[in-house]
Design a protein around this motif. Structure first.
Motif, PDB file in Angstrom:
ATOM      1  N   UNK A 238      56.853  52.382  21.017  1.00 26.90           N
ATOM      2  CA  UNK A 238      57.455  53.424  20.193  1.00 26.90           C
ATOM      3  C   UNK A 238      58.409  54.244  21.049  1.00 26.90           C
ATOM      4  N   UNK A 239      59.520  54.673  20.442  1.00 28.78           N
ATOM      5  CA  UNK A 239      60.495  55.547  21.075  1.00 28.78           C
ATOM      6  C   UNK A 239      60.324  56.949  20.494  1.00 28.78           C
ATOM      7  N   UNK A 240      60.105  57.931  21.366  1.00 29.27           N
ATOM      8  CA  UNK A 240      59.862  59.308  20.914  1.00 29.27           C
ATOM      9  C   UNK A 240      61.189  60.051  20.824  1.00 29.27           C
ATOM     10  N   UNK A 241      61.443  60.658  19.670  1.00 29.35           N
ATOM     11  CA  UNK A 241      62.706  61.327  19.381  1.00 29.35           C
ATOM     12  C   UNK A 241      62.392  62.711  18.824  1.00 29.35           C
ATOM     13  N   UNK A 242      63.145  63.751  19.202  1.00 28.30           N
ATOM     14  CA  UNK A 242      62.911  65.085  18.624  1.00 28.30           C
ATOM     15  C   UNK A 242      63.201  65.092  17.125  1.00 28.30           C
ATOM     16  N   UNK A 243      62.813  66.187  16.486  1.00 24.82           N
ATOM     17  CA  UNK A 243      63.085  66.329  15.065  1.00 24.82           C
ATOM     18  C   UNK A 243      64.572  66.421  14.781  1.00 24.82           C
ATOM     19  N   UNK A 244      64.957  66.063  13.563  1.00 25.62           N
ATOM     20  CA  UNK A 244      66.372  66.064  13.204  1.00 25.62           C
ATOM     21  C   UNK A 244      66.945  67.476  13.216  1.00 25.62           C
TER      22      UNK A 244
END
Length: 281
Positions: A238-244
């Motif tokens: 999984x790639x962790x990305x901040x909220x939009x």
């Protein structure tokens, strides 16, 4: 007009015993002259106020003053005092303060269930678990959805992600009432179960976790663990990305995200190329 008997019945019901009509009533009994004579009430005599005699204070003889005892200063009394032991008076006990154990306090202060809404989408061979900023499904003109499409184009993925299953967001808590456990652990098991069920039906090359709830309840990491890859048991890489919303408010975070996407891009780009070649064959 009513008859005299009915008129008296009405007046009796209203507890009126004496009355006089304004005009002469037909079929009425003649008025009694003594009721028409007005007598002025006699004025009551005002009571006379008698002056009160104030007693004069009388002089009293001074009271005899009691003689003050004089402390004995004889050597024998001093010797007796030095020999007598001093008795210590007990100090008053302070009320004991009851202290509760931390476990008891934690049990009483039960944490409220977490609240979030996640959308499960698919773009090519990538599965996206995205936090919904408004709690509702994305609309075509939402700024957050437009940013998501830009991220997909930059990652060389289809910019029109498809909804998974019935398209309903993953909402928590499930129930607003009842005795069902809806704590953080139950929320994590539920979110991971929904994602795992989709991966069983159709696998993916990489899972994007976008937003704090997605990171916490699917990746079991906090919001500060962004811009990196995780290996989650049962869910894969999984790639962790901040909220939009955070990406829109902090433009500098887009540069960090682009570096992380470039490191992970071979996962879904290579897989996409292999699937395309197999289709042409």
């Amino acid at each position: 007009m009513i008859s005299e008997s009915r008129r008296r019945a009405f007046l009796g019901a209203m507890q009126i015993t004496t009355w006089l009509p304004r005009t002469e009533l037909p079929f009425a009994a003649p008025s009694r002259p003594e009721l028409l004579h007005f007598f002025e009430p006699e004025a009551e005599p005002t009571p006379a106020i008698e002056p009160r005699l104030v007693p004069q204070p009388t002089r009293s003889e001074p009271e005899p003053v009691a003689p003050t005892p004089v402390a004995s200063t004889s050597p024998a009394a001093d010797a007796v005092r030095s020999v007598m032991p001093r008795v210590a008076l007990p100090e008053p006990k302070k009320p004991a303060v009851k202290t509760r154990e931390p476990k008891t306090v934690a049990a009483e202060q039960k944490a409220a269930p977490p609240r979030f809404a996640l959308q499960l989408l698919r773009a090519g061979n990538v599965l996206l678990l995205v936090e919904l900023p408004t709690g509702e499904s994305f609309q075509s003109r939402d700024p957050a959805y437009i940013l998501l499409k830009d991220l997909l184009r930059a990652a060389r993925l289809p910019d029109k992600p498809q909804q998974v299953g019935d398209g309903e967001p993953i909402r928590w808590p499930l129930l607003h009432r009842g005795s069902l456990d809806q704590g953080a652990e139950a929320a994590r098991d539920y979110v991971q179960g929904v994602v795992a069920a989709e991966l069983e039906d159709m696998g993916c090359a990489c899972l994007w976790l976008i937003g704090s709830p997605a990171l916490r309840f699917a990746g079991e990491v906090e919001a500060d663990a962004c811009y990196r890859e995780l290996t989650i048991e049962g869910l894969g890489v999984a790639l962790t990305i901040p909220g939009l919303e955070q990406l829109m408010e902090q433009p500098g975070s887009k540069a960090q995200l682009w570096k992380a996407m470039r490191r992970s891009m071979p996962r879904w780009v290579i897989g996409l190329g292999e699937s395309t070649s197999s289709v042409h064959e």
